[in-house]
Design a protein around this motif. Sequence first.
Motif, PDB file in Angstrom:
ATOM      1  N   ALA A  40      15.629  11.221   9.686  1.00  0.00           N
ATOM      2  CA  ALA A  40      16.127  11.355  10.579  1.00  0.00           C
ATOM      3  C   ALA A  40      16.087  10.251  11.528  1.00  0.00           C
ATOM      4  CB  ALA A  40      15.816  12.234  11.954  1.00  0.00           C
ATOM      5  N   VAL A  41      17.893   9.906  12.110  1.00  0.00           N
ATOM      6  CA  VAL A  41      17.533   8.506  12.473  1.00  0.00           C
ATOM      7  C   VAL A  41      16.541   8.631  13.673  1.00  0.00           C
ATOM      8  CG1 VAL A  41      19.274   7.599  14.430  1.00  0.00           C
ATOM      9  CG2 VAL A  41      20.000   8.186  12.065  1.00  0.00           C
ATOM     10  N   TRP A  42      16.937   9.145  14.635  1.00  0.00           N
ATOM     11  CA  TRP A  42      15.649   9.657  15.452  1.00  0.00           C
ATOM     12  C   TRP A  42      14.527   9.447  15.786  1.00  0.00           C
ATOM     13  CZ3 TRP A  42      11.904  12.541  17.480  1.00  0.00           C
ATOM     14  CH2 TRP A  42      11.528  13.533  16.884  1.00  0.00           C
ATOM     15  N   LEU A  43      14.084   9.188  14.043  1.00  0.00           N
ATOM     16  CA  LEU A  43      12.976   9.514  14.078  1.00  0.00           C
ATOM     17  C   LEU A  43      12.483   8.377  13.583  1.00  0.00           C
ATOM     18  CD1 LEU A  43      11.542  12.867  11.984  1.00  0.00           C
ATOM     19  CD2 LEU A  43      10.679  11.927  14.331  1.00  0.00           C
ATOM     20  N   ASN A  44      13.170   7.352  13.199  1.00  0.00           N
ATOM     21  CA  ASN A  44      13.471   6.212  12.395  1.00  0.00           C
ATOM     22  C   ASN A  44      13.652   5.161  14.341  1.00  0.00           C
ATOM     23  OD1 ASN A  44      13.217   6.032  10.022  1.00  0.00           O
ATOM     24  ND2 ASN A  44      14.175   6.531   9.638  1.00  0.00           N
ATOM     25  N   ALA A  45      14.364   5.668  14.768  1.00  0.00           N
ATOM     26  CA  ALA A  45      14.356   5.050  16.399  1.00  0.00           C
ATOM     27  C   ALA A  45      13.036   4.668  16.868  1.00  0.00           C
ATOM     28  CB  ALA A  45      16.094   5.745  16.613  1.00  0.00           C
ATOM     29  N   VAL A  46      12.567   6.405  16.870  1.00  0.00           N
ATOM     30  CA  VAL A  46      10.845   5.824  17.814  1.00  0.00           C
ATOM     31  C   VAL A  46       9.628   5.203  16.742  1.00  0.00           C
ATOM     32  CG1 VAL A  46       8.735   7.931  18.091  1.00  0.00           C
ATOM     33  CG2 VAL A  46      11.061   8.404  18.643  1.00  0.00           C
ATOM     34  N   TRP A  47      10.504   5.343  15.231  1.00  0.00           N
ATOM     35  CA  TRP A  47       9.063   4.269  14.727  1.00  0.00           C
ATOM     36  C   TRP A  47       9.723   2.689  15.229  1.00  0.00           C
ATOM     37  CZ3 TRP A  47       4.887   4.992  12.577  1.00  0.00           C
ATOM     38  CH2 TRP A  47       4.477   4.237  11.258  1.00  0.00           C
ATOM     39  N   SER A 102       0.871  -1.211   0.519  1.00  0.00           N
ATOM     40  CA  SER A 102       0.083  -0.202   0.035  1.00  0.00           C
ATOM     41  C   SER A 102       0.736   1.281   0.052  1.00  0.00           C
ATOM     42  CB  SER A 102      -0.734   0.181   1.139  1.00  0.00           C
ATOM     43  OG  SER A 102      -0.196   0.217   2.660  1.00  0.00           O
ATOM     44  N   HIS A 103       2.166   1.207   0.426  1.00  0.00           N
ATOM     45  CA  HIS A 103       3.089   2.031   0.441  1.00  0.00           C
ATOM     46  C   HIS A 103       2.386   4.042   1.374  1.00  0.00           C
ATOM     47  CE1 HIS A 103       5.551   0.264  -2.470  1.00  0.00           C
ATOM     48  NE2 HIS A 103       5.074   0.312  -3.442  1.00  0.00           N
ATOM     49  N   LEU A 104       1.227   3.359   2.127  1.00  0.00           N
ATOM     50  CA  LEU A 104       0.671   4.012   3.504  1.00  0.00           C
ATOM     51  C   LEU A 104       1.924   4.361   4.137  1.00  0.00           C
ATOM     52  CD1 LEU A 104      -2.635   3.070   3.257  1.00  0.00           C
ATOM     53  CD2 LEU A 104      -1.585   4.819   2.200  1.00  0.00           C
ATOM     54  N   LEU A 105       2.869   3.205   4.726  1.00  0.00           N
ATOM     55  CA  LEU A 105       4.130   3.804   6.017  1.00  0.00           C
ATOM     56  C   LEU A 105       4.695   4.567   6.155  1.00  0.00           C
ATOM     57  CD1 LEU A 105       4.255   0.356   6.838  1.00  0.00           C
ATOM     58  CD2 LEU A 105       2.652   1.498   8.078  1.00  0.00           C
ATOM     59  N   PRO A 106       4.918   5.846   6.328  1.00  0.00           N
ATOM     60  CA  PRO A 106       5.525   6.883   6.175  1.00  0.00           C
ATOM     61  C   PRO A 106       7.260   6.730   5.958  1.00  0.00           C
ATOM     62  CG  PRO A 106       4.976   7.470   8.052  1.00  0.00           C
ATOM     63  CD  PRO A 106       4.516   5.659   7.503  1.00  0.00           C
ATOM     64  N   SER A 107       8.084   7.401   4.945  1.00  0.00           N
ATOM     65  CA  SER A 107       9.717   7.030   5.662  1.00  0.00           C
ATOM     66  C   SER A 107      10.202   8.078   6.351  1.00  0.00           C
ATOM     67  CB  SER A 107      10.665   6.355   4.621  1.00  0.00           C
ATOM     68  OG  SER A 107      10.108   7.244   3.144  1.00  0.00           O
ATOM     69  N   PHE A 108      11.465   8.355   7.097  1.00  0.00           N
ATOM     70  CA  PHE A 108      11.669   9.253   8.119  1.00  0.00           C
ATOM     71  C   PHE A 108      13.414   9.404   7.687  1.00  0.00           C
ATOM     72  CE2 PHE A 108       8.291   7.728  10.716  1.00  0.00           C
ATOM     73  CZ  PHE A 108       8.004   8.619  10.657  1.00  0.00           C
TER      74      PHE A 108
END
Length: 222
Positions: A111-118, A103-109
């Motif tokens: 910033a490393v810290w945002l990806n860590a939270v994700w 679906s490609h609905l999941l976001p991508s970030f």
Amino acid sequence: MFKRLHTSWLLRATLKWFLFLSGLFLLAVGSSIMITANLGVSTWDVLHLGLQNKTPLSVGTVILLVGLLLVFVKYLLDRIRPQIGTLVNAIFVGVFMNLVLGSHLLPSFSAVWLNAVWLIFGIFIIGMGAGLYVAVGYGAGPRDGLTLTLAERFGTSIRMMRTIMEITACGLGWLLGGPVFFGTILSIFLIGPFLQFWLVYFRRMIAAIDAGVIRPNEQKIS
């Protein structure tokens, strides 16, 4: 105080199947989030993504085939027919993974810290999904069932056998090019606590459904 809710067996069974499939869907969503975070995935997904790298198959299809293979191996070892929930688990997690990632609905970030939270959020969702489908009790997952059979066959503890299986899956996946990073280690330590947290809550909910009860504030006003 609970009040008896008179519902048919069919209605309760339908509700529990809905919850079971919802748990599998959440499991797929959580795993997909970990993949999109790009900071490492759970041990078995290291294997799944490693196999995907070597085949033209999607990761969801790989998960489906690996799940069915594990169910078949367990049957060869103990000759006990798998529960319908085990087969549904083996099939639908992969199907849901294909749907979610496709679906490609999941976001991508970036910033490393945002990806860590994700990433941590994905592990949390995996724990929620696993807690829900386990609480319903319609059959162990392919990996869980094989763990129990192998532990009994080789006379080891369930914890030891599961550890051996996790390390083996992760090692094979890494050799095949699967992503191993700090998220992989983090998932080992966090999935268990998150699963335990949600399992307590969902078991109470399933017990209430089995008993056919609701809380007073959930009653309809006639």
